[in-house]
Design a protein around this motif. Structure first.
Motif, PDB file in Angstrom:
ATOM      1  N   ARG A 177       0.816  -1.216   0.000  1.00 14.30           N
ATOM      2  CA  ARG A 177       0.000   0.000   0.000  1.00 14.30           C
ATOM      3  C   ARG A 177       0.845   1.260   0.000  1.00 14.30           C
ATOM      4  O   ARG A 177       0.326   2.356  -0.226  1.00 14.30           O
ATOM      5  N   ASN A 178       2.154   1.139   0.277  1.00 11.82           N
ATOM      6  CA  ASN A 178       3.049   2.309   0.240  1.00 11.82           C
ATOM      7  C   ASN A 178       4.048   2.181  -0.914  1.00 11.82           C
ATOM      8  O   ASN A 178       5.194   2.597  -0.822  1.00 11.82           O
ATOM      9  N   ARG A 179       3.591   1.614  -2.021  1.00  9.15           N
ATOM     10  CA  ARG A 179       4.479   1.302  -3.137  1.00  9.15           C
ATOM     11  C   ARG A 179       5.073   2.539  -3.805  1.00  9.15           C
ATOM     12  O   ARG A 179       6.116   2.452  -4.454  1.00  9.15           O
ATOM     13  N   SER A 180       4.442   3.681  -3.668  1.00 11.05           N
ATOM     14  CA  SER A 180       4.930   4.894  -4.328  1.00 11.05           C
ATOM     15  C   SER A 180       5.767   5.776  -3.403  1.00 11.05           C
ATOM     16  O   SER A 180       6.128   6.896  -3.776  1.00 11.05           O
ATOM     17  N   GLN A 181       6.087   5.266  -2.219  1.00 11.30           N
ATOM     18  CA  GLN A 181       6.781   6.081  -1.228  1.00 11.30           C
ATOM     19  C   GLN A 181       8.191   6.462  -1.670  1.00 11.30           C
ATOM     20  O   GLN A 181       8.589   7.606  -1.591  1.00 11.30           O
ATOM     21  N   ASN A 182       8.966   5.486  -2.131  1.00 11.09           N
ATOM     22  CA  ASN A 182      10.333   5.757  -2.589  1.00 11.09           C
ATOM     23  C   ASN A 182      10.802   4.628  -3.511  1.00 11.09           C
ATOM     24  O   ASN A 182      10.040   3.721  -3.834  1.00 11.09           O
ATOM     25  N   PHE A 183      12.063   4.685  -3.893  1.00  7.03           N
ATOM     26  CA  PHE A 183      12.616   3.691  -4.824  1.00  7.03           C
ATOM     27  C   PHE A 183      12.543   2.288  -4.229  1.00  7.03           C
ATOM     28  O   PHE A 183      12.174   1.323  -4.912  1.00  7.03           O
ATOM     29  N   GLN A 263       1.912  -2.953   4.570  1.00  9.10           N
ATOM     30  CA  GLN A 263       2.951  -1.924   4.555  1.00  9.10           C
ATOM     31  C   GLN A 263       4.313  -2.572   4.360  1.00  9.10           C
ATOM     32  O   GLN A 263       4.639  -3.553   5.035  1.00  9.10           O
ATOM     33  N   GLU A 264       5.091  -2.025   3.447  1.00  8.42           N
ATOM     34  CA  GLU A 264       6.430  -2.549   3.179  1.00  8.42           C
ATOM     35  C   GLU A 264       7.494  -1.610   3.751  1.00  8.42           C
ATOM     36  O   GLU A 264       7.237  -0.415   3.949  1.00  8.42           O
ATOM     37  N   TRP A 424      13.976 -12.840  16.920  1.00  8.16           N
ATOM     38  CA  TRP A 424      12.886 -12.348  16.076  1.00  8.16           C
ATOM     39  C   TRP A 424      13.043 -10.849  15.896  1.00  8.16           C
ATOM     40  O   TRP A 424      13.185 -10.106  16.852  1.00  8.16           O
ATOM     41  N   TYR A 425      12.998 -10.413  14.646  1.00  6.92           N
ATOM     42  CA  TYR A 425      13.067  -8.978  14.368  1.00  6.92           C
ATOM     43  C   TYR A 425      11.698  -8.489  13.931  1.00  6.92           C
ATOM     44  O   TYR A 425      11.119  -9.000  12.973  1.00  6.92           O
ATOM     45  N   LYS A 426      11.169  -7.512  14.653  1.00  5.12           N
ATOM     46  CA  LYS A 426       9.868  -6.933  14.303  1.00  5.12           C
ATOM     47  C   LYS A 426      10.067  -5.812  13.294  1.00  5.12           C
ATOM     48  O   LYS A 426      10.843  -4.883  13.522  1.00  5.12           O
ATOM     49  N   THR A 427       9.376  -5.913  12.166  1.00  2.02           N
ATOM     50  CA  THR A 427       9.500  -4.913  11.127  1.00  2.02           C
ATOM     51  C   THR A 427       8.962  -3.567  11.611  1.00  2.02           C
ATOM     52  O   THR A 427       7.853  -3.487  12.149  1.00  2.02           O
ATOM     53  N   LYS A 428       9.734  -2.534  11.390  1.00  4.79           N
ATOM     54  CA  LYS A 428       9.331  -1.182  11.817  1.00  4.79           C
ATOM     55  C   LYS A 428       8.204  -0.668  10.936  1.00  4.79           C
ATOM     56  O   LYS A 428       8.241  -0.766   9.719  1.00  4.79           O
ATOM     57  N   ARG A 429       7.159  -0.106  11.587  1.00  2.12           N
ATOM     58  CA  ARG A 429       6.017   0.452  10.859  1.00  2.12           C
ATOM     59  C   ARG A 429       6.184   1.950  10.658  1.00  2.12           C
ATOM     60  O   ARG A 429       6.913   2.618  11.395  1.00  2.12           O
ATOM     61  N   PHE A 430       5.455   2.437   9.660  1.00  2.00           N
ATOM     62  CA  PHE A 430       5.479   3.869   9.370  1.00  2.00           C
ATOM     63  C   PHE A 430       4.050   4.407   9.403  1.00  2.00           C
ATOM     64  O   PHE A 430       3.113   3.749   8.959  1.00  2.00           O
ATOM     65  N   GLY A 431       3.881   5.603   9.937  1.00  2.00           N
ATOM     66  CA  GLY A 431       2.551   6.186  10.021  1.00  2.00           C
ATOM     67  C   GLY A 431       2.057   6.714   8.683  1.00  2.00           C
ATOM     68  O   GLY A 431       2.800   6.842   7.736  1.00  2.00           O
TER      69      GLY A 431
END
Length: 431
Positions: A177-183, A263-264, A424-431
């Motif tokens: 859903r955040n595919r256009s955020q950056n490269f 979210q990626e 275990w590494y928890k993936t960081k989320r972005f608002g």
């Protein structure tokens, strides 16, 4: 010796090219069949099964409200949906925000449980604890950042009902859903679309093989109880449970219309940590299941093991070796321009160099082709920006896979030798 190694590498690359062509052919066949099947939204869903939706959430205050709201709005009979949100060892406001959402009048009649958990086992432990109090015939799992489309659960169960005795699990498609955020997020989107719309569809169409993706899937509760739940020691619990399901003679079916957004990673550091964990988990699953190649288990399991082993061991090593030999030869040829007495330790004999270049060129062509074929089947994705990204990402984003795979391999090997426990590494989320 170097000629033999190079020859094996070239043959491996050509086999990888052939594998990609076969899977693409399967995907194309699937697409043509799927286009002839009308989308059916039943008016009466009284005969649909009861489902428990589980969302494991560890410090997910940024995204959890949106995820649960999407789940509450799913087009599925409310009396057939139990929702369990597991606030797993949270130190933030995840649980508080969930309680505030539950208290809203619109959701007063919903079967909505907030489990505040302090146990161990990470995501697997959270899923196992939720399964104990679950009521549904099927368990549906969404990650805390998921945004399932309105009919996602409907399509998952609809597929399961086609052959309920044969299908142990059903999975849908996930979209960035955040595919256009950056490269970086743009490249991840290309990878995700290609895996979902080429590899998954091709493997399902040709071999009836599917793999649980970790989110946006359903699995039979009685089957999970038979397995003993999710393995708390598994680094990638989704791949591990997929093999457990297959060894019990059940299929993992694809429901292509069941879509959910996720979210990626938007930062390279976050991406590298996430993918290294995934790679370690897949290495571990291959090591744990390699014995199936020599026992009397189903041919599907053997093919599944071979597919993972080829992707993470054979093809990866072949590409690295051929790249090293090629680069060493180029460096020595440059040196020879200034010092003719220097001779490269790697010499291409006969037409070997030609076959190597052709192999690389084919790999690049197929890489770009399958991405754009996948994009063409996803509304709004086939555009100039994504085409350019597909051409550039081979030389940039895709090369990260080699670095991540090598690092993960040494890490899992060290873990196995020393007994070190993987974290275990928890993936960081972005608002």
């Amino acid at each position: 010796m170097s000629d033999a190694i190079l020859l094996i590498s070239i043959m491996s690359i050509w086999i990888a090219v052939f594998e990609s062509i076969v899977i693409m052919w399967g995907a194309i066949r699937f697409m043509f069949k799927q286009n002839k099947i009308p989308m059916v939204i039943p008016e009466n869903m009284d005969h649909f099964p009861n489902v428990t939706v589980i969302v494991p959430a560890h410090n997910e205050e940024i995204v959890i409200m949106s995820t649960v709201e999407h789940i509450l709005k799913l087009n599925y009979p409310q009396d057939k949906v139990q929702i369990i949100i597991v606030a797993d060892n949270c130190s933030d406001n995840t649980a508080a925000r969930l309680r505030a959402l539950k208290e809203q009048p619109a959701y007063a009649d919903r079967d909505f449980t907030i489990m505040e958990r302090t146990g161990s086992g990470g995501k697997s432990g959270a899923l196992n604890d939720a399964m104990v109090i679950s009521k549904g015939e099927w368990l549906c799992v969404y990650d805390a950042d998921a945004a399932p489309e309105k009919n996602a659960l409907l399509f998952l169960t609809q597929k399961a009902m086609e052959q309920p005795e044969k299908y142990g699990a059903v999975f849908g498609r996930n979209k960035a859903r955040n595919r256009s955020q950056n490269f970086l997020s743009g490249c991840i989107n290309l990878e995700l679309v290609t895996i979902q719309r080429v590899h998954h569809t091709g493997m399902w169409e040709l071999f009836g093989l599917g793999t649980i993706p970790g989110t946006n899937f359903i699995v039979r509760k009685d089957l999970m109880e038979e397995i003993g739940g999710w393995d708390p020691q598994a680094i990638t619990e989704d791949t591990a449970i997929s093999f457990e399901i297959l060894t019990r003679g059940k299929l993992i079916a694809l429901a292509p219309q069941a879509e959910a957004y996720q979210q990626e990673p938007e930062l390279l550091s976050v991406y590298m940590k996430q993918r290294e964990r995934w790679s370690k988990g897949n290495y571990s699953v291959v090591m744990d299941n390699i014995h199936h190649l020599f026992d009397k288990t189903s041919w599907r399991i053997k093919l599944h093991v071979m597919y993972y082993a080829a992707s993470y061991f054979w093809f990866m090593i072949a590409i690295i070796v051929s790249d090293i030999i090629f680069l060493v030869n180029i460096v020595y040829q440059i040196i020879e321009l200034f010092n003719p007495a220097v001779v490269s330790p790697v010499q291409f004999v006969g037409d070997v160099y030609v076959y190597l270049v052709i192999g690389w060129a084919l790999m690049y062509y197929i890489y770009v082709l399958q991405i754009n074929m996948a994009l063409a089947t996803d509304i709004g994705q086939s555009n100039t920006r994504n085409f350019i990204l597909s051409c550039v990402s081979y030389f940039t984003y895709s090369q990260l896979f080699l670095i991540i795979s090598v690092k993960a391999f040494f890490s899992i090997t060290y873990d196995r030798i020393t007994g070190r426990e993987s974290k275990w590494y928890k993936t960081k989320r972005f608002g």
